[in-house]
Design an enzyme around this catalytic site. Structure first.
Site, PDB file in Angstrom:
ATOM      1  N   TYR A   1      -1.287  -0.610  10.339  1.00  0.00           N
ATOM      2  CA  TYR A   1      -1.331  -0.809   8.882  1.00  0.00           C
ATOM      3  C   TYR A   1      -0.026  -0.331   8.242  1.00  0.00           C
ATOM      4  O   TYR A   1       0.605  -1.064   7.472  1.00  0.00           O
ATOM      5  CB  TYR A   1      -2.532  -0.052   8.318  1.00  0.00           C
ATOM      6  CG  TYR A   1      -2.829  -0.345   6.870  1.00  0.00           C
ATOM      7  CD1 TYR A   1      -3.341  -1.585   6.483  1.00  0.00           C
ATOM      8  CD2 TYR A   1      -2.610   0.607   5.873  1.00  0.00           C
ATOM      9  CE1 TYR A   1      -3.627  -1.857   5.157  1.00  0.00           C
ATOM     10  CE2 TYR A   1      -2.896   0.342   4.546  1.00  0.00           C
ATOM     11  CZ  TYR A   1      -3.404  -0.885   4.193  1.00  0.00           C
ATOM     12  OH  TYR A   1      -3.688  -1.167   2.874  1.00  0.00           O
TER      13      TYR A   1
ATOM     14  N   SER B   1       0.875  -1.183   0.000  1.00  0.00           N
ATOM     15  CA  SER B   1       0.000   0.000   0.000  1.00  0.00           C
ATOM     16  C   SER B   1       0.903   1.221   0.000  1.00  0.00           C
ATOM     17  O   SER B   1       2.025   1.162   0.529  1.00  0.00           O
ATOM     18  CB  SER B   1      -0.875   0.018   1.260  1.00  0.00           C
ATOM     19  OG  SER B   1      -1.493   1.284   1.411  1.00  0.00           O
TER      20      SER B   1
HETATM   21  N1  LIG Z   1      -8.737  -0.537  -0.666  1.00  0.00           N
HETATM   22  C1  LIG Z   1      -7.683   0.242  -0.829  1.00  0.00           C
HETATM   23  O1  LIG Z   1      -7.850   1.436  -1.125  1.00  0.00           O
HETATM   24  C2  LIG Z   1      -6.284  -0.312  -0.677  1.00  0.00           C
HETATM   25  C3  LIG Z   1      -5.205   0.556  -0.884  1.00  0.00           C
HETATM   26  C4  LIG Z   1      -3.917   0.057  -0.788  1.00  0.00           C
HETATM   27  C5  LIG Z   1      -3.710  -1.281  -0.489  1.00  0.00           C
HETATM   28  N2  LIG Z   1      -4.772  -2.114  -0.292  1.00  0.00           N
HETATM   29  C6  LIG Z   1      -4.492  -3.517   0.031  1.00  0.00           C
HETATM   30  O2  LIG Z   1      -5.176  -4.352  -0.881  1.00  0.00           O
HETATM   31  C7  LIG Z   1      -5.563  -5.561  -0.239  1.00  0.00           C
HETATM   32  C8  LIG Z   1      -7.064  -5.783  -0.413  1.00  0.00           C
HETATM   33  O3  LIG Z   1      -7.759  -4.651   0.083  1.00  0.00           O
HETATM   34  P1  LIG Z   1      -9.343  -4.466  -0.098  1.00  0.00           P
HETATM   35  O4  LIG Z   1      -9.603  -3.016  -0.137  1.00  0.00           O
HETATM   36  O5  LIG Z   1      -9.847  -5.318  -1.188  1.00  0.00           O
HETATM   37  O6  LIG Z   1      -9.830  -4.978   1.344  1.00  0.00           O
HETATM   38  P2  LIG Z   1     -11.034  -5.940   1.740  1.00  0.00           P
HETATM   39  O7  LIG Z   1     -11.236  -5.732   3.211  1.00  0.00           O
HETATM   40  O8  LIG Z   1     -12.188  -5.749   0.833  1.00  0.00           O
HETATM   41  O9  LIG Z   1     -10.410  -7.372   1.483  1.00  0.00           O
HETATM   42  C9  LIG Z   1      -9.523  -7.985   2.386  1.00  0.00           C
HETATM   43  C10 LIG Z   1      -9.833  -9.460   2.379  1.00  0.00           C
HETATM   44  O10 LIG Z   1      -8.907 -10.142   3.234  1.00  0.00           O
HETATM   45  C11 LIG Z   1      -9.633 -11.130   3.939  1.00  0.00           C
HETATM   46  N3  LIG Z   1      -8.941 -11.506   5.169  1.00  0.00           N
HETATM   47  C12 LIG Z   1      -8.806 -10.770   6.289  1.00  0.00           C
HETATM   48  N4  LIG Z   1      -8.188 -11.481   7.229  1.00  0.00           N
HETATM   49  C13 LIG Z   1      -7.908 -12.706   6.702  1.00  0.00           C
HETATM   50  C14 LIG Z   1      -7.292 -13.875   7.190  1.00  0.00           C
HETATM   51  N5  LIG Z   1      -6.847 -13.946   8.441  1.00  0.00           N
HETATM   52  N6  LIG Z   1      -7.188 -14.941   6.354  1.00  0.00           N
HETATM   53  C15 LIG Z   1      -7.665 -14.888   5.087  1.00  0.00           C
HETATM   54  N7  LIG Z   1      -8.273 -13.806   4.575  1.00  0.00           N
HETATM   55  C16 LIG Z   1      -8.395 -12.717   5.377  1.00  0.00           C
HETATM   56  C17 LIG Z   1     -10.983 -10.473   4.231  1.00  0.00           C
HETATM   57  O11 LIG Z   1     -11.996 -11.415   4.575  1.00  0.00           O
HETATM   58  C18 LIG Z   1     -11.251  -9.764   2.914  1.00  0.00           C
HETATM   59  O12 LIG Z   1     -11.913 -10.590   1.999  1.00  0.00           O
HETATM   60  C19 LIG Z   1      -5.140  -5.428   1.230  1.00  0.00           C
HETATM   61  O13 LIG Z   1      -3.899  -6.076   1.411  1.00  0.00           O
HETATM   62  C20 LIG Z   1      -4.996  -3.941   1.396  1.00  0.00           C
HETATM   63  O14 LIG Z   1      -4.093  -3.595   2.410  1.00  0.00           O
HETATM   64  C21 LIG Z   1      -6.054  -1.646  -0.361  1.00  0.00           C
END
Ligand SMILES: NC(=O)c1ccc[n+]([C@@H]2O[C@H](COP(=O)([O-])OP(=O)(O)OC[C@H]3O[C@@H](n4cnc5c(N)ncnc54)[C@H](O)[C@@H]3O)[C@@H](O)[C@H]2O)c1
Length: 266
Positions: A155, A142
């Protein structure tokens, strides 16, 4: 079909980024193992890929539990014969400041974001070594892992840890011809994730209003969507990237490269 014949594990397959990555890999011919602690996210993502003509398997797994991770990798091996690609995407977002963060919440966030990535990488890489697979592992970071964000101590810490986890794992695995790279998303346009949730039959949710207007601050004036991350993940997973390891790919519309006081689209 740049991933024809390849098997990919994607963790954290919510309708947002993980769903977009899994769908993007499947569109390029990969058979995809959709992994999530939330069974609905694993199953609905796999169903959606199959409905679009792809091949996918759902596995419920908590990536912080080594026994469950070993069993998940075993299921992928039994179903598809091996694993070529791992996308470590599961994560816990959001947080609190260093003053407020309860230890329990800190421990869980670091366990999912850091330890989960370590465990999946360890067991998938062991299988790749055993089978002589020249695999590709991608770690989803991220922009908050590159910079100090207020109110997000767990985070920021875990995501910056993943940047050097990627480099160190790349060194460990280079002699096995297994590549490890990270992918840096940033604040993401919510539209595509909401559309995917609707396609998975989920009720509409109200779009949260963030405190920051990210769009005005990012040099390109628009935010990336999961499909933009998927294109980079496909490249890193494919043989086109055969000499790339230990790198970070930023798909952030210029966010990290920006001179900090400049507000481009204000
Ligand atoms: N959304 C954003 O703007 C953004 C920005 C930068 C980075 N990211 C990164 O992208 C990735 C996905 O983000 P997102 O926005 O789709 O989030 P999200 O919350 O929609 O998805 C995260 C997923 O991880 C799963 N998860 C959580 N704990 C878990 C565990 N112990 N075992 C297995 N699965 C588990 C959740 O059930 C969920 O489906 C993350 O790593 C996040 O840090 C997101």
């Amino acid at each position: 079909m740049r991933l024809a014949g390849k098997v990919a594990i994607v963790t954290g397959t919510s309708p947002n980024i993980g769903g977009g990555l899994a769908g993007g890999l499947a569109d390029e011919g990969a058979r995809v193992v959709c992994v999530d602690v939330d069974t609905g996210n694993a199953e609905q993502c796999a169903d959606w890929i199959r409905r679009r003509g792809g091949d996918a398997l759902a596995v419920a797994c908590d990536v912080t539990d080594e026994t469950q991770v070993e069993a998940m990798v075993g299921r992928a091996r039994d179903a598809y014969g091996g694993v070529d690609v791992l996308i470590n995407n599961a994560g816990v977002l959001g947080g609190l400041s260093v003053l407020e963060m309860p230890l329990e919440r800190w421990n869980r966030q670091l366990a999912v974001n850091l330890t989960g990535t370590f465990l999946c990488t360890k067991h998938v890489a062991r299988l790749m070594v055993e089978r002589g697979t020249r695999g590709s592992i991608v770690v989803v970071v991220s922009t908050a892992g590159h910079q100090g964000q207020a109110g997000n101590i767990g985070y920021c810490t875990s995501k910056s840890g993943l940047l050097n986890f990627t480099r160190a794992a790349a060194m460990d695995l280079a002699r096995h011809r297994i590549r490890v790279n990270s992918l840096t998303p940033t604040a993401t346009d919510p539209e595509e994730g909401l559309e995917r949730a609707a396609a998975w039959g989920r009720p509409p949710t109200a779009r949260g209003a963030g405190s920051l207007d990210f769009r005005t601050m990012v040099p390109m004036g628009r935010l990336p969507s999961p499909r933009h991350y998927a294109r980079s993940a496909v490249f890193l997973a494919s043989d086109d990237a055969e000499m790339i390891t230990g790198c970070d790919f930023r798909v952030d519309a210029g966010a990290i490269a920006k001179y900090w006081p400049w507000v481009p689209n204000a």
